[in-house]
Enzyme design. Structure first.
Site, PDB file in Angstrom:
ATOM      1  N   ASP A 218       0.863  -1.165   0.000  1.00  0.00           N
ATOM      2  CA  ASP A 218       0.000   0.000   0.000  1.00  0.00           C
ATOM      3  C   ASP A 218       0.915   1.236   0.000  1.00  0.00           C
ATOM      4  O   ASP A 218       2.124   1.120   0.246  1.00  0.00           O
ATOM      5  CB  ASP A 218      -0.866  -0.073   1.268  1.00  0.00           C
ATOM      6  CG  ASP A 218      -1.772   1.122   1.438  1.00  0.00           C
ATOM      7  OD1 ASP A 218      -2.224   1.690   0.429  1.00  0.00           O
ATOM      8  OD2 ASP A 218      -2.029   1.495   2.601  1.00  0.00           O
TER       9      ASP A 218
ATOM     10  N   ASP B 294      -1.836  -0.781   5.859  1.00  0.00           N
ATOM     11  CA  ASP B 294      -2.012  -0.132   7.164  1.00  0.00           C
ATOM     12  C   ASP B 294      -3.461   0.183   7.507  1.00  0.00           C
ATOM     13  O   ASP B 294      -3.712   0.824   8.518  1.00  0.00           O
ATOM     14  CB  ASP B 294      -1.219   1.189   7.203  1.00  0.00           C
ATOM     15  CG  ASP B 294      -1.910   2.288   6.419  1.00  0.00           C
ATOM     16  OD1 ASP B 294      -2.371   1.992   5.298  1.00  0.00           O
ATOM     17  OD2 ASP B 294      -2.024   3.404   6.931  1.00  0.00           O
TER      18      ASP B 294
HETATM   19 MG   LIG Z   1      -2.806   3.064   3.554  1.00  0.00          MG
END
Ligand SMILES: [Mg+2]
Length: 288
Positions: A45, A234
């Site tokens: 990501d 995350d």
């Molecule tokens: Mg992120």
């Protein structure tokens, strides 16, 4: 890598106080798997993983060290590098700008990489509902200072990190009421992340399905015997990928472990630990 080198590296890990025990375990797990399998599909990501979260989304930037790591990882013959982001495909490609890697934007709805181009087909009635809601959200959030409505065409994000804290409950209530009122036929769905709520077409697709699609496309249905998937994320949308790879790869959630209930195998504290992880992953390949 020879057994002697492994021992040396392990000893270095165990005596380096800057490396958390979760990072140490993730590193020894990935180094062992690289030795065994010899090929990695790495999925990262962007926000909160490669680039620290910034108050305004447009200010989140890669530092030179991480960018250099991505360039060197993309050069490895036995590694496929993929960026999987909630940002639009055009924006994530522009922000990273490394050629020869695969970019998946809008949570995997649009994918572009060497030999792979795919955009999820959105039924026209869903697309129209999305466009109508985008305009309505822009207008309805105007009274709230600091709120940024980001129209990514296939996804609309409402960022409230810079809003007045006492207004956030009202912002979320207005958002929820507006979406509920205009979504009686469930053409759209809502997801939430760090100081952001998003609306997207209610298609059966997410980061987990995008990752499995890429693995099958490259390695066939037997992909789990051909490569080691490693996924770093995350946020809540990354949990779909953690679940999709639970039995096959190495998954890492970045951020405060006490705040995160996660399906990931490991938790790293911040983007600095991610940089250490990527550096060691790079060096775990023979000849690196
Ligand atoms: Mg992120």
């Amino acid at each position: 890598m020879s057994p002697t080198q492994k021992t040396t590296d392990d000893a270095k890990n165990s005596t380096d106080p800057s490396i958390s025990s979760s990072l140490q375990h993730a590193l020894s797990d990935v180094e062992e798997a690289v030795r065994t399998i010899g090929h990695v599909d790495l999925f990262c990501d962007y926000d909160g993983v490669l680039a620290p979260i910034a108050p305004r989304p447009q200010d989140a930037r890669l530092d030179e060290k991480t960018l250099n790591l991505l360039r060197r990882l993309s050069d490895r013959d036995s590694l496929h590098l993929n960026i999987v982001s909630g940002r639009s495909l055009a924006e994530i490609r522009m922000r990273i700008g490394v050629p020869g890697i695969t970019y998946a934007g809008n949570h995997g709805l649009e994918i572009d990489g060497p030999g792979i181009q795919q955009v999820q087909q959105i039924p026209s009635h869903m697309y129209d509902a999305m466009r109508t809601l985008a305009g309505t959200l822009q207008r309805s959030m105007q009274p709230y200072p600091g709120v940024i409505v980001e129209d990514k065409v296939l996804v609309v994000a409402v960022h409230y990190r810079l809003a007045e804290p006492e207004q956030i409950p009202m912002i979320l209530k207005d958002f929820s009421t507006l979406v509920t009122d205009r979504n009686a036929d469930h053409l759209l769905r809502v997801s939430s992340g760090k100081s952001v709520v998003e609306v997207q077409p209610n298609v059966d697709w997410d980061k987990g399905k995008a990752v499995r699609f890429l693995l099958e496309k490259r390695h066939g249905s037997d992909w789990h015997n051909q490569t080691l998937p490693v996924y770093l994320g995350d946020d809540e949308t990354d949990e779909d990928a953690f679940r999709a790879l639970m039995d096959y790869g190495i998954t890492i959630r970045v951020g405060n472990p006490s705040a995160a209930k996660t399906a990931a195998h490991y938790v790293l504290q911040n983007t600095d630990e991610v940089a250490v992880f990527l550096d060691r992953l790079l060096r775990s390949f023979p000849g690196a």
